[in-house]
Design a protein around this motif. Structure first.
Motif, short mmCIF file in Angstrom:
data_model
loop_
_atom_site.label_atom_id
_atom_site.label_comp_id
_atom_site.label_asym_id
_atom_site.label_seq_id
_atom_site.Cartn_x
_atom_site.Cartn_y
_atom_site.Cartn_z
N ARG A 34 0.83 -1.21 0.00
CA ARG A 34 0.00 0.00 0.00
C ARG A 34 0.86 1.26 0.00
O ARG A 34 0.55 2.23 -0.69
CB ARG A 34 -0.92 0.02 1.21
CG ARG A 34 -2.08 -0.92 1.10
CD ARG A 34 -2.99 -0.78 2.29
NE ARG A 34 -4.03 -1.78 2.25
CZ ARG A 34 -4.70 -2.20 3.30
NH1 ARG A 34 -4.45 -1.68 4.49
NH2 ARG A 34 -5.63 -3.12 3.18
N PHE A 35 1.93 1.25 0.79
CA PHE A 35 2.82 2.40 0.85
C PHE A 35 3.47 2.63 -0.52
O PHE A 35 3.51 3.77 -1.01
CB PHE A 35 3.90 2.20 1.91
CG PHE A 35 4.93 3.30 1.94
CD1 PHE A 35 4.64 4.50 2.54
CD2 PHE A 35 6.16 3.12 1.34
CE1 PHE A 35 5.57 5.53 2.55
CE2 PHE A 35 7.10 4.14 1.35
CZ PHE A 35 6.80 5.34 1.95
N SER A 38 1.00 3.94 -3.05
CA SER A 38 0.75 5.36 -2.80
C SER A 38 1.92 6.20 -3.32
O SER A 38 1.71 7.25 -3.94
CB SER A 38 0.55 5.60 -1.30
OG SER A 38 0.40 6.97 -1.03
N ALA A 39 3.14 5.74 -3.07
CA ALA A 39 4.33 6.48 -3.54
C ALA A 39 4.36 6.56 -5.06
O ALA A 39 4.65 7.62 -5.62
CB ALA A 39 5.60 5.82 -3.01
N LYS A 41 1.78 6.39 -7.06
CA LYS A 41 0.68 7.28 -7.47
C LYS A 41 1.12 8.74 -7.36
O LYS A 41 0.94 9.52 -8.30
CB LYS A 41 -0.55 7.04 -6.60
CG LYS A 41 -1.69 8.00 -6.88
CD LYS A 41 -2.82 7.84 -5.89
CE LYS A 41 -2.36 8.34 -4.55
NZ LYS A 41 -3.41 8.42 -3.54
N TRP A 42 1.72 9.11 -6.23
CA TRP A 42 2.16 10.49 -6.05
C TRP A 42 3.31 10.83 -7.00
O TRP A 42 3.41 11.97 -7.47
CB TRP A 42 2.55 10.76 -4.60
CG TRP A 42 1.35 10.87 -3.72
CD1 TRP A 42 0.95 10.01 -2.75
CD2 TRP A 42 0.37 11.91 -3.76
NE1 TRP A 42 -0.22 10.44 -2.19
CE2 TRP A 42 -0.60 11.61 -2.78
CE3 TRP A 42 0.20 13.05 -4.52
CZ2 TRP A 42 -1.70 12.41 -2.55
CZ3 TRP A 42 -0.90 13.86 -4.30
CH2 TRP A 42 -1.83 13.53 -3.31
N ALA A 115 4.31 10.09 0.27
CA ALA A 115 3.67 8.92 0.87
C ALA A 115 4.09 8.77 2.33
O ALA A 115 3.27 8.45 3.19
CB ALA A 115 4.01 7.66 0.07
N ILE A 118 2.28 11.47 4.39
CA ILE A 118 0.88 11.12 4.59
C ILE A 118 0.73 10.02 5.63
O ILE A 118 -0.12 10.09 6.52
CB ILE A 118 0.22 10.72 3.26
CG1 ILE A 118 0.10 11.95 2.37
CG2 ILE A 118 -1.12 10.05 3.46
CD1 ILE A 118 -0.26 11.64 0.93
N LYS A 119 1.62 9.04 5.56
CA LYS A 119 1.58 7.94 6.54
C LYS A 119 1.87 8.47 7.95
O LYS A 119 1.19 8.10 8.91
CB LYS A 119 2.60 6.87 6.15
CG LYS A 119 2.55 5.66 7.03
CD LYS A 119 3.50 4.59 6.52
CE LYS A 119 3.43 3.37 7.41
NZ LYS A 119 4.30 2.30 6.92
N ARG A 122 -1.16 10.38 9.23
CA ARG A 122 -2.24 9.50 9.67
C ARG A 122 -1.93 8.88 11.03
O ARG A 122 -2.80 8.75 11.87
CB ARG A 122 -2.47 8.41 8.63
CG ARG A 122 -3.18 8.93 7.40
CD ARG A 122 -3.45 7.83 6.41
NE ARG A 122 -4.15 8.38 5.27
CZ ARG A 122 -4.18 7.80 4.09
NH1 ARG A 122 -3.56 6.65 3.90
NH2 ARG A 122 -4.83 8.36 3.09
#
Length: 133
Positions: A34-35, A38-39, A41-42, A115, A118-119, A122
């Motif tokens: 998932r990390f 996300s990385a 994607k960004w 990423a 953001i992690k 959160r």
């Protein structure tokens, strides 16, 4: 299984296991996936923005819109930091279309950093937010 040493007959290794370790390996793999997703994607968003901002800056400059051109020039410097902005390589290393290689590397750095931020945000939010009642 109770806490203790477990012999794995297929690999001839001893390992220490506790009842809570049952799904730990799979959970770590899913979190890592998932990390990284996300990385990536960004990084893709950053790469696209890095490619589109230069023509937009040039058009604003040609149109004589100095305020917009100034803001876009600043954003270009931000997007191209650190690899391109600090000129960590000579331009002749990447002739023609090869310029996309350092742009992609720069975008990957940004993607990993975003990423991770953001992690961390959160985690911080979960740690310090009020519990649900």
């Amino acid at each position: 299984e109770p806490l203790g040493m477990v012999f794995d007959g297929t690999t001839s290794r001893l390992s220490v296991r506790s009842p809570s370790d049952a799904g730990a390996t799979g959970e770590v793999a899913v979190k890592t996936y998932r990390f990284l997703a996300s990385a990536v994607k960004w990084a893709a968003v950053h790469f696209l923005a890095s490619l589109l901002i230069v023509p937009a800056t040039l058009k604003a400059g040609e149109a004589g819109i100095s305020v917009v051109a100034g803001v876009l020039a600043f954003l270009t410097k931000v997007l191209y930091f650190p690899v391109l902005g600090l000129a960590l390589y000579p331009r002749y290393w990447f002739p023609g279309q090869w310029i996309y290689a350092p742009i992609a590397a720069n975008s990957l750095i940004w993607g990993l950093a975003l990423a991770a931020a953001i992690k961390a945000g959160r985690r911080w939010h979960q740690k310090f937010s009020a519990p649900d009642v």
